[in-house]
Design a protein around this motif. Structure first.
Motif, PDB file in Angstrom:
ATOM      1  N   ALA A   1       1.732  10.354  -9.717  1.00 37.46           N
ATOM      2  CA  ALA A   1       2.773  10.026 -10.936  1.00 37.46           C
ATOM      3  C   ALA A   1       3.446   8.823 -10.849  1.00 37.46           C
ATOM      4  O   ALA A   1       3.589   8.240 -11.998  1.00 37.46           O
ATOM      5  CB  ALA A   1       3.799  11.410 -10.743  1.00 37.46           C
ATOM      6  N   ALA A   2       3.808   8.260  -9.824  1.00 41.31           N
ATOM      7  CA  ALA A   2       4.477   7.007  -9.971  1.00 41.31           C
ATOM      8  C   ALA A   2       3.554   5.853 -10.374  1.00 41.31           C
ATOM      9  O   ALA A   2       3.918   5.017 -10.997  1.00 41.31           O
ATOM     10  CB  ALA A   2       5.064   6.667  -8.479  1.00 41.31           C
ATOM     11  N   TRP A   3       2.213   6.014  -9.676  1.00 41.49           N
ATOM     12  CA  TRP A   3       1.342   4.930 -10.128  1.00 41.49           C
ATOM     13  C   TRP A   3       0.940   5.150 -11.735  1.00 41.49           C
ATOM     14  O   TRP A   3       0.881   4.251 -12.345  1.00 41.49           O
ATOM     15  CB  TRP A   3       0.268   5.225  -9.476  1.00 41.49           C
ATOM     16  N   ALA A   4       0.843   6.245 -12.274  1.00 43.15           N
ATOM     17  CA  ALA A   4       0.460   6.562 -13.458  1.00 43.15           C
ATOM     18  C   ALA A   4       1.601   6.136 -14.675  1.00 43.15           C
ATOM     19  O   ALA A   4       1.212   5.998 -15.622  1.00 43.15           O
ATOM     20  CB  ALA A   4       0.325   8.274 -13.910  1.00 43.15           C
TER      21      ALA A   4
ATOM     22  N   VAL B   1       0.953  -1.393   0.010  1.00 43.74           N
ATOM     23  CA  VAL B   1      -0.142  -0.165   0.130  1.00 43.74           C
ATOM     24  C   VAL B   1       0.842   1.386   0.073  1.00 43.74           C
ATOM     25  O   VAL B   1       0.702   2.164  -0.804  1.00 43.74           O
ATOM     26  CB  VAL B   1      -0.921  -0.093   1.204  1.00 43.74           C
ATOM     27  N   ASP B   2       2.012   1.257   0.869  1.00 39.82           N
ATOM     28  CA  ASP B   2       2.790   2.472   0.767  1.00 39.82           C
ATOM     29  C   ASP B   2       3.298   2.592  -0.556  1.00 39.82           C
ATOM     30  O   ASP B   2       3.577   3.823  -1.037  1.00 39.82           O
ATOM     31  CB  ASP B   2       3.874   2.330   1.892  1.00 39.82           C
ATOM     32  N   GLY B   3       3.755   1.644  -1.353  1.00 38.69           N
ATOM     33  CA  GLY B   3       4.167   1.810  -2.819  1.00 38.69           C
ATOM     34  C   GLY B   3       3.154   2.387  -3.706  1.00 38.69           C
ATOM     35  O   GLY B   3       3.526   3.088  -4.614  1.00 38.69           O
ATOM     36  N   LEU B   4       1.873   2.131  -3.559  1.00 42.00           N
ATOM     37  CA  LEU B   4       0.840   2.611  -4.166  1.00 42.00           C
ATOM     38  C   LEU B   4       0.556   4.060  -3.910  1.00 42.00           C
ATOM     39  O   LEU B   4       0.335   4.779  -4.739  1.00 42.00           O
ATOM     40  CB  LEU B   4      -0.270   1.822  -4.167  1.00 42.00           C
ATOM     41  N   VAL B   5       0.528   4.452  -2.461  1.00 42.51           N
ATOM     42  CA  VAL B   5       0.396   5.841  -2.166  1.00 42.51           C
ATOM     43  C   VAL B   5       1.510   6.820  -2.283  1.00 42.51           C
ATOM     44  O   VAL B   5       1.016   7.972  -2.400  1.00 42.51           O
ATOM     45  CB  VAL B   5       0.063   5.403  -0.403  1.00 42.51           C
ATOM     46  N   ARG B   6       2.550   6.371  -2.797  1.00 43.90           N
ATOM     47  CA  ARG B   6       3.795   7.333  -2.714  1.00 43.90           C
ATOM     48  C   ARG B   6       3.471   8.400  -3.612  1.00 43.90           C
ATOM     49  O   ARG B   6       4.167   9.481  -4.011  1.00 43.90           O
ATOM     50  CB  ARG B   6       4.971   6.515  -3.062  1.00 43.90           C
ATOM     51  N   GLY B   7       2.721   8.297  -4.813  1.00 43.32           N
ATOM     52  CA  GLY B   7       2.198   9.272  -5.630  1.00 43.32           C
ATOM     53  C   GLY B   7       1.439   9.053  -6.673  1.00 43.32           C
ATOM     54  O   GLY B   7       1.847   7.881  -7.297  1.00 43.32           O
TER      55      GLY B   7
END
Length: 88
Positions: free
Chosen positions: A16-19, A8-14
């Protein structure tokens, strides 16, 4: 649970990163979250069996339990004048 927190932390980091992730990377991250969730659920089931002192072959539930990740998409809801058609 730590694996879930890390995923979840990896997903929430931003946003832009997810996009920036392609579909394969997103699928892999979601599968990791699902696997971590399943592992945590199995630990809770083992603890419940011990707590209830059930024989090893006794079911905790009489109905099957399943999980599935599907239709996961970001949604932003803003205040405004929503019509009945908008909310359907």
């Amino acid at each position: 649970m730590r694996a879930i927190d890390q995923a979840v932390d990896g997903l929430v980091r931003g946003e832009a990163a997810w996009a920036a992730c392609d579909l394969a990377k997103r699928r892999k991250l979601l599968e990791q979250m699902q696997a971590a969730t399943a592992e945590a659920a199995e630990a809770w089931v083992r603890a419940a069996v011990v707590y209830k002192r059930l024989p090893g072959d006794s079911p905790l539930l009489d109905k099957p339990a399943t999980s599935e990740l599907g239709g996961v998409s970001p949604t932003i809801v803003l205040p405004g004048g929503w019509s009945e058609a908008d909310l359907r």
